[in-house]
Design a protein around this motif. Sequence first.
Motif, mmCIF file in Angstrom:
data_model
loop_
_atom_site.group_PDB
_atom_site.id
_atom_site.type_symbol
_atom_site.label_atom_id
_atom_site.label_comp_id
_atom_site.label_asym_id
_atom_site.label_seq_id
_atom_site.Cartn_x
_atom_site.Cartn_y
_atom_site.Cartn_z
ATOM 1 N N ARG A 150 0.821 -1.214 0.000
ATOM 2 C CA ARG A 150 0.000 0.000 0.000
ATOM 3 C C ARG A 150 0.859 1.270 0.000
ATOM 4 N NH1 ARG A 150 -5.491 -0.503 1.412
ATOM 5 N NH2 ARG A 150 -6.273 -2.250 0.171
ATOM 6 N N GLU A 151 2.080 1.193 0.526
ATOM 7 C CA GLU A 151 2.985 2.340 0.433
ATOM 8 C C GLU A 151 3.399 2.560 -1.020
ATOM 9 O OE1 GLU A 151 6.156 1.415 3.140
ATOM 10 O OE2 GLU A 151 4.856 1.624 4.894
ATOM 11 N N ILE A 152 3.539 1.475 -1.771
ATOM 12 C CA ILE A 152 3.916 1.547 -3.178
ATOM 13 C C ILE A 152 2.726 1.951 -4.035
ATOM 14 C CG2 ILE A 152 4.694 0.144 -5.150
ATOM 15 C CD1 ILE A 152 6.365 -1.472 -3.019
ATOM 16 N N ASP A 153 1.568 1.344 -3.775
ATOM 17 C CA ASP A 153 0.337 1.626 -4.513
ATOM 18 C C ASP A 153 -0.817 1.665 -3.514
ATOM 19 O OD1 ASP A 153 -1.985 1.684 -6.020
ATOM 20 O OD2 ASP A 153 -1.437 -0.001 -7.298
ATOM 21 N N PRO A 154 -1.271 2.867 -3.147
ATOM 22 C CA PRO A 154 -2.309 2.998 -2.108
ATOM 23 C C PRO A 154 -3.622 2.291 -2.418
ATOM 24 C CG PRO A 154 -1.267 5.113 -2.547
ATOM 25 C CD PRO A 154 -0.775 4.168 -3.601
ATOM 26 N N SER A 155 -3.867 1.941 -3.672
ATOM 27 C CA SER A 155 -5.130 1.281 -4.014
ATOM 28 C C SER A 155 -4.955 -0.221 -4.273
ATOM 29 C CB SER A 155 -5.742 1.943 -5.249
ATOM 30 O OG SER A 155 -4.907 1.749 -6.376
ATOM 31 N N MET A 156 -3.785 -0.776 -3.951
ATOM 32 C CA MET A 156 -3.500 -2.192 -4.215
ATOM 33 C C MET A 156 -4.513 -3.091 -3.498
ATOM 34 S SD MET A 156 -1.387 -4.499 -5.578
ATOM 35 C CE MET A 156 0.183 -3.707 -5.860
ATOM 36 N N PRO A 157 -5.257 -3.920 -4.234
ATOM 37 C CA PRO A 157 -6.154 -4.880 -3.594
ATOM 38 C C PRO A 157 -5.348 -5.912 -2.795
ATOM 39 C CG PRO A 157 -6.759 -4.555 -5.893
ATOM 40 C CD PRO A 157 -5.421 -3.914 -5.688
ATOM 41 N N VAL A 158 -5.793 -6.199 -1.581
ATOM 42 C CA VAL A 158 -5.101 -7.144 -0.707
ATOM 43 C C VAL A 158 -6.099 -8.172 -0.190
ATOM 44 C CG1 VAL A 158 -3.867 -7.433 1.480
ATOM 45 C CG2 VAL A 158 -3.359 -5.461 0.023
ATOM 46 N N ILE A 159 -5.700 -9.445 -0.307
ATOM 47 C CA ILE A 159 -6.463 -10.529 0.297
ATOM 48 C C ILE A 159 -5.538 -11.227 1.286
ATOM 49 C CG2 ILE A 159 -7.652 -12.724 -0.055
ATOM 50 C CD1 ILE A 159 -8.385 -11.717 -2.865
ATOM 51 N N TYR A 160 -5.964 -11.275 2.536
ATOM 52 C CA TYR A 160 -5.232 -12.001 3.573
ATOM 53 C C TYR A 160 -5.813 -13.403 3.699
ATOM 54 C CZ TYR A 160 -3.782 -7.372 5.325
ATOM 55 O OH TYR A 160 -3.276 -6.108 5.456
ATOM 56 N N MET A 161 -4.948 -14.367 3.998
ATOM 57 C CA MET A 161 -5.393 -15.737 4.285
ATOM 58 C C MET A 161 -4.798 -16.122 5.639
ATOM 59 S SD MET A 161 -4.356 -17.484 0.653
ATOM 60 C CE MET A 161 -2.628 -17.079 0.888
ATOM 61 N N THR A 162 -5.615 -16.727 6.478
ATOM 62 C CA THR A 162 -5.099 -17.159 7.771
ATOM 63 C C THR A 162 -5.990 -18.236 8.367
ATOM 64 O OG1 THR A 162 -4.291 -16.428 9.927
ATOM 65 C CG2 THR A 162 -6.321 -15.398 9.133
ATOM 66 N N GLY A 163 -5.376 -19.052 9.192
ATOM 67 C CA GLY A 163 -6.132 -20.023 9.951
ATOM 68 C C GLY A 163 -6.192 -19.645 11.414
ATOM 69 N N THR A 164 -5.399 -18.623 11.799
ATOM 70 C CA THR A 164 -5.268 -18.335 13.229
ATOM 71 C C THR A 164 -5.374 -16.866 13.624
ATOM 72 O OG1 THR A 164 -2.864 -18.219 12.969
ATOM 73 C CG2 THR A 164 -3.794 -20.347 13.629
ATOM 74 N N HIS A 165 -5.267 -15.930 12.706
ATOM 75 C CA HIS A 165 -5.177 -14.522 13.096
ATOM 76 C C HIS A 165 -6.323 -13.647 12.598
ATOM 77 C CE1 HIS A 165 -1.241 -14.849 14.938
ATOM 78 N NE2 HIS A 165 -0.892 -15.637 13.936
ATOM 79 N N ALA A 166 -7.464 -14.239 12.353
ATOM 80 C CA ALA A 166 -8.594 -13.478 11.814
ATOM 81 C C ALA A 166 -9.002 -12.331 12.737
ATOM 82 C CB ALA A 166 -9.780 -14.404 11.563
ATOM 83 N N GLU A 167 -8.894 -12.536 14.036
ATOM 84 C CA GLU A 167 -9.325 -11.497 14.987
ATOM 85 C C GLU A 167 -8.440 -10.253 14.932
ATOM 86 O OE1 GLU A 167 -6.261 -13.984 16.992
ATOM 87 O OE2 GLU A 167 -8.026 -14.441 15.810
ATOM 88 N N ASP A 168 -7.231 -10.347 14.342
ATOM 89 C CA ASP A 168 -6.312 -9.205 14.252
ATOM 90 C C ASP A 168 -6.555 -8.346 13.014
ATOM 91 O OD1 ASP A 168 -5.030 -10.008 16.589
ATOM 92 O OD2 ASP A 168 -3.556 -11.216 15.495
#
Length: 134
Positions: free
Chosen positions: A74-92
């Motif tokens: 996002r520092e490089i491209d403020p509109s960059m789409p991001v998808i996170y994947m996790t099995g343990t840190h969803a609450e963060d």
Amino acid sequence: MDDAVAVLVVEDDRLIQAMIEDALSDGGFQSALTGSGEEAIELLQANETHYRAIITDINLVGRRNGWDVAQRSREIDPSMPVIYMTGTHAEDWASKGVPNSVLLTKPFAPAQLVTALSNLLNAQAPAAERRDQG
């Protein structure tokens, strides 16, 4: 000429990498795979390929995690789409995730990933079109 959208995938589990690569390919996307946050950030900074989106696991080998990768993208491209994947840190996600991102909790269906990516790219398209016309 290949018009497929390039997506940077940051995942250190080879089986999950393969599943994501197959799902993205089936959805018409190109993927660049890396297993570490450090390498992902290097690829983003080199900007040899203009990635249109980032798909990142939260827990990665090395010092950098998925939160770091997304923040740097996002520092490089403020509109960059991001998808996170996790099995343990969803609450963060609410406190550590970047705005306008999506979180998928493992395990998820490959189609969920492609749908989330398409939705993020489609939401971004009108803003990009306005920038191009301006």
